[in-house]
Scaffold this motif. Structure first.
Motif, PDB file in Angstrom:
ATOM      1  N   GLY A  58      18.584 100.246  26.888  1.00 21.79           N
ATOM      2  CA  GLY A  58      18.975 101.099  25.765  1.00 21.79           C
ATOM      3  C   GLY A  58      19.115 100.341  24.462  1.00 21.79           C
ATOM      4  O   GLY A  58      19.773 100.807  23.538  1.00 21.79           O
ATOM      5  N   GLY A  59      18.527  99.158  24.382  1.00 21.33           N
ATOM      6  CA  GLY A  59      18.597  98.364  23.155  1.00 21.33           C
ATOM      7  C   GLY A  59      19.886  97.563  23.003  1.00 21.33           C
ATOM      8  O   GLY A  59      20.067  96.850  22.032  1.00 21.33           O
ATOM      9  N   ARG A  60      20.784  97.641  23.981  1.00 17.38           N
ATOM     10  CA  ARG A  60      22.053  96.914  23.921  1.00 17.38           C
ATOM     11  C   ARG A  60      21.898  95.641  24.765  1.00 17.38           C
ATOM     12  O   ARG A  60      21.751  95.713  25.977  1.00 17.38           O
ATOM     13  N   GLU A  61      21.948  94.475  24.102  1.00 18.69           N
ATOM     14  CA  GLU A  61      21.840  93.223  24.852  1.00 18.69           C
ATOM     15  C   GLU A  61      23.101  92.999  25.674  1.00 18.69           C
ATOM     16  O   GLU A  61      24.205  92.901  25.140  1.00 18.69           O
ATOM     17  N   LEU A  62      22.928  92.957  26.994  1.00 20.01           N
ATOM     18  CA  LEU A  62      24.057  92.750  27.891  1.00 20.01           C
ATOM     19  C   LEU A  62      24.056  91.354  28.512  1.00 20.01           C
ATOM     20  O   LEU A  62      25.107  90.751  28.702  1.00 20.01           O
ATOM     21  N   PHE A  63      22.861  90.858  28.852  1.00 22.40           N
ATOM     22  CA  PHE A  63      22.758  89.567  29.531  1.00 22.40           C
ATOM     23  C   PHE A  63      21.525  88.819  29.056  1.00 22.40           C
ATOM     24  O   PHE A  63      20.545  89.420  28.634  1.00 22.40           O
ATOM     25  N   ARG A  64      21.600  87.511  29.163  1.00 20.84           N
ATOM     26  CA  ARG A  64      20.439  86.629  29.068  1.00 20.84           C
ATOM     27  C   ARG A  64      20.432  85.835  30.354  1.00 20.84           C
ATOM     28  O   ARG A  64      21.496  85.416  30.829  1.00 20.84           O
ATOM     29  N   ALA A  65      19.253  85.629  30.916  1.00 18.34           N
ATOM     30  CA  ALA A  65      19.176  84.918  32.185  1.00 18.34           C
ATOM     31  C   ALA A  65      17.898  84.094  32.242  1.00 18.34           C
ATOM     32  O   ALA A  65      16.881  84.474  31.658  1.00 18.34           O
ATOM     33  N   PHE A  66      17.974  82.959  32.924  1.00 19.75           N
ATOM     34  CA  PHE A  66      16.777  82.152  33.173  1.00 19.75           C
ATOM     35  C   PHE A  66      17.005  81.265  34.389  1.00 19.75           C
ATOM     36  O   PHE A  66      18.136  80.910  34.716  1.00 19.75           O
ATOM     37  N   PHE A  67      15.884  80.938  35.050  1.00 18.71           N
ATOM     38  CA  PHE A  67      15.962  80.009  36.173  1.00 18.71           C
ATOM     39  C   PHE A  67      16.199  78.618  35.614  1.00 18.71           C
ATOM     40  O   PHE A  67      15.662  78.254  34.570  1.00 18.71           O
ATOM     41  N   THR A  68      16.975  77.826  36.324  1.00 21.57           N
ATOM     42  CA  THR A  68      17.242  76.468  35.871  1.00 21.57           C
ATOM     43  C   THR A  68      17.455  75.552  37.071  1.00 21.57           C
ATOM     44  O   THR A  68      17.877  75.998  38.146  1.00 21.57           O
ATOM     45  N   GLN A  69      17.141  74.288  36.862  1.00 23.68           N
ATOM     46  CA  GLN A  69      17.351  73.276  37.890  1.00 23.68           C
ATOM     47  C   GLN A  69      17.585  71.941  37.203  1.00 23.68           C
ATOM     48  O   GLN A  69      16.880  71.590  36.257  1.00 23.68           O
ATOM     49  N   ALA A  70      18.563  71.203  37.681  1.00 20.56           N
ATOM     50  CA  ALA A  70      18.829  69.848  37.198  1.00 20.56           C
ATOM     51  C   ALA A  70      18.472  68.893  38.336  1.00 20.56           C
ATOM     52  O   ALA A  70      19.304  68.626  39.212  1.00 20.56           O
ATOM     53  N   PRO A  71      17.226  68.387  38.362  1.00 21.02           N
ATOM     54  CA  PRO A  71      16.759  67.626  39.526  1.00 21.02           C
ATOM     55  C   PRO A  71      17.481  66.304  39.768  1.00 21.02           C
ATOM     56  O   PRO A  71      17.404  65.761  40.863  1.00 21.02           O
ATOM     57  N   PHE A  72      18.167  65.788  38.776  1.00 26.35           N
ATOM     58  CA  PHE A  72      18.868  64.513  38.952  1.00 26.35           C
ATOM     59  C   PHE A  72      20.389  64.696  38.952  1.00 26.35           C
ATOM     60  O   PHE A  72      21.137  63.731  38.807  1.00 26.35           O
ATOM     61  N   SER A  73      20.829  65.920  39.125  1.00 27.42           N
ATOM     62  CA  SER A  73      22.262  66.212  39.132  1.00 27.42           C
ATOM     63  C   SER A  73      22.953  65.487  40.283  1.00 27.42           C
ATOM     64  O   SER A  73      22.370  65.282  41.345  1.00 27.42           O
ATOM     65  N   THR A  74      24.191  65.141  40.052  1.00 29.39           N
ATOM     66  CA  THR A  74      24.968  64.528  41.130  1.00 29.39           C
ATOM     67  C   THR A  74      25.632  65.588  41.996  1.00 29.39           C
ATOM     68  O   THR A  74      26.251  65.267  42.995  1.00 29.39           O
ATOM     69  N   HIS A  75      25.503  66.859  41.604  1.00 31.96           N
ATOM     70  CA  HIS A  75      26.126  67.949  42.366  1.00 31.96           C
ATOM     71  C   HIS A  75      25.041  68.741  43.080  1.00 31.96           C
ATOM     72  O   HIS A  75      24.530  68.323  44.085  1.00 31.96           O
ATOM     73  N   ASP A  76      24.681  69.872  42.540  1.00 30.84           N
ATOM     74  CA  ASP A  76      23.729  70.780  43.165  1.00 30.84           C
ATOM     75  C   ASP A  76      22.381  70.644  42.483  1.00 30.84           C
ATOM     76  O   ASP A  76      22.267  70.876  41.285  1.00 30.84           O
ATOM     77  N   ARG A  77      21.358  70.311  43.240  1.00 26.23           N
ATOM     78  CA  ARG A  77      20.014  70.122  42.665  1.00 26.23           C
ATOM     79  C   ARG A  77      19.113  71.324  42.894  1.00 26.23           C
ATOM     80  O   ARG A  77      17.949  71.296  42.529  1.00 26.23           O
ATOM     81  N   SER A  78      19.629  72.380  43.491  1.00 26.35           N
ATOM     82  CA  SER A  78      18.794  73.534  43.788  1.00 26.35           C
ATOM     83  C   SER A  78      18.564  74.361  42.525  1.00 26.35           C
ATOM     84  O   SER A  78      19.267  74.228  41.533  1.00 26.35           O
ATOM     85  N   ILE A  79      17.577  75.217  42.620  1.00 27.25           N
ATOM     86  CA  ILE A  79      17.247  76.108  41.516  1.00 27.25           C
ATOM     87  C   ILE A  79      18.257  77.254  41.513  1.00 27.25           C
ATOM     88  O   ILE A  79      18.598  77.780  42.569  1.00 27.25           O
ATOM     89  N   GLY A  80      18.707  77.654  40.337  1.00 30.61           N
ATOM     90  CA  GLY A  80      19.644  78.760  40.230  1.00 30.61           C
ATOM     91  C   GLY A  80      19.279  79.667  39.077  1.00 30.61           C
ATOM     92  O   GLY A  80      18.381  79.364  38.288  1.00 30.61           O
ATOM     93  N   LEU A  81      19.955  80.775  38.982  1.00 28.24           N
ATOM     94  CA  LEU A  81      19.775  81.707  37.875  1.00 28.24           C
ATOM     95  C   LEU A  81      20.977  81.563  36.958  1.00 28.24           C
ATOM     96  O   LEU A  81      22.111  81.856  37.359  1.00 28.24           O
ATOM     97  N   TYR A  82      20.732  81.077  35.754  1.00 28.55           N
ATOM     98  CA  TYR A  82      21.793  80.974  34.754  1.00 28.55           C
ATOM     99  C   TYR A  82      21.916  82.345  34.105  1.00 28.55           C
ATOM    100  O   TYR A  82      20.931  82.903  33.620  1.00 28.55           O
ATOM    101  N   VAL A  83      23.115  82.901  34.088  1.00 32.71           N
ATOM    102  CA  VAL A  83      23.355  84.222  33.503  1.00 32.71           C
ATOM    103  C   VAL A  83      24.424  84.099  32.434  1.00 32.71           C
ATOM    104  O   VAL A  83      25.502  83.581  32.685  1.00 32.71           O
ATOM    105  N   GLU A  84      24.088  84.584  31.249  1.00 32.45           N
ATOM    106  CA  GLU A  84      25.023  84.578  30.121  1.00 32.45           C
ATOM    107  C   GLU A  84      25.341  86.028  29.777  1.00 32.45           C
ATOM    108  O   GLU A  84      24.440  86.851  29.613  1.00 32.45           O
ATOM    109  N   VAL A  85      26.608  86.328  29.666  1.00 32.56           N
ATOM    110  CA  VAL A  85      27.053  87.699  29.401  1.00 32.56           C
ATOM    111  C   VAL A  85      27.294  87.870  27.905  1.00 32.56           C
ATOM    112  O   VAL A  85      27.930  87.036  27.273  1.00 32.56           O
TER     113      VAL A  85
END
Length: 127
Positions: A58-85
């Motif tokens: 309806g023209g109302r921006e609710l979320f922005r999202a993109f796939f992301t991965q930090a391959p050298f992270s010391t925590h989680d290296r898997s691919i995830g969906l970053y969601v911004e509200v």
């Protein structure tokens, strides 16, 4: 503690951490749309980011999202969906509340689609 006499030819050494400025070649997944900036101070700062999806029913921006991965992270290296509200804060009339609820339902459909795409990427890549 014994006295120590220093002679001019005595050498001391220390280990100092420095930035190494050299290119690092990394594998890039098919879904990656590029990297933010061309420099990363540390390897853990490197991330693969997919194209940004703006979810705006309806023209109302609710979320922005993109796939992301930090391959050298010391925590989680898997691919995830970053969601911004988006900022949804505000007072609404009954009709506006109804519209917001409808928009959230539509946005949920799109978020689920992105979640399914993420599952397919994870199933295909093993990462």
């Amino acid at each position: 503690m014994p006295d120590r006499t220093f002679h001019p030819d005595d050498r001391r050494t220390a280990v100092v951490k420095i930035f190494v400025h050299k290119p690092l070649e990394i594998d890039e997944p098919d879904w990656c749309a590029g990297h933010h900036g061309e420099r990363a101070e540390y390897k853990v700062d490197i991330s693969h980011d997919g194209p940004q999806h703006v979810i705006s029913p309806g023209g109302r921006e609710l979320f922005r999202a993109f796939f992301t991965q930090a391959p050298f992270s010391t925590h989680d290296r898997s691919i995830g969906l970053y969601v911004e509200v988006a900022d949804l804060t505000g007072t609404r009339t009954p009709q506006e509340v109804e519209q917001l609820a409808n928009d959230l339902e539509s946005a949920a459909v799109r978020l689920r689609e992105l979640g399914h795409e993420l599952a397919a990427i994870l199933a295909g890549s093993g990462r």
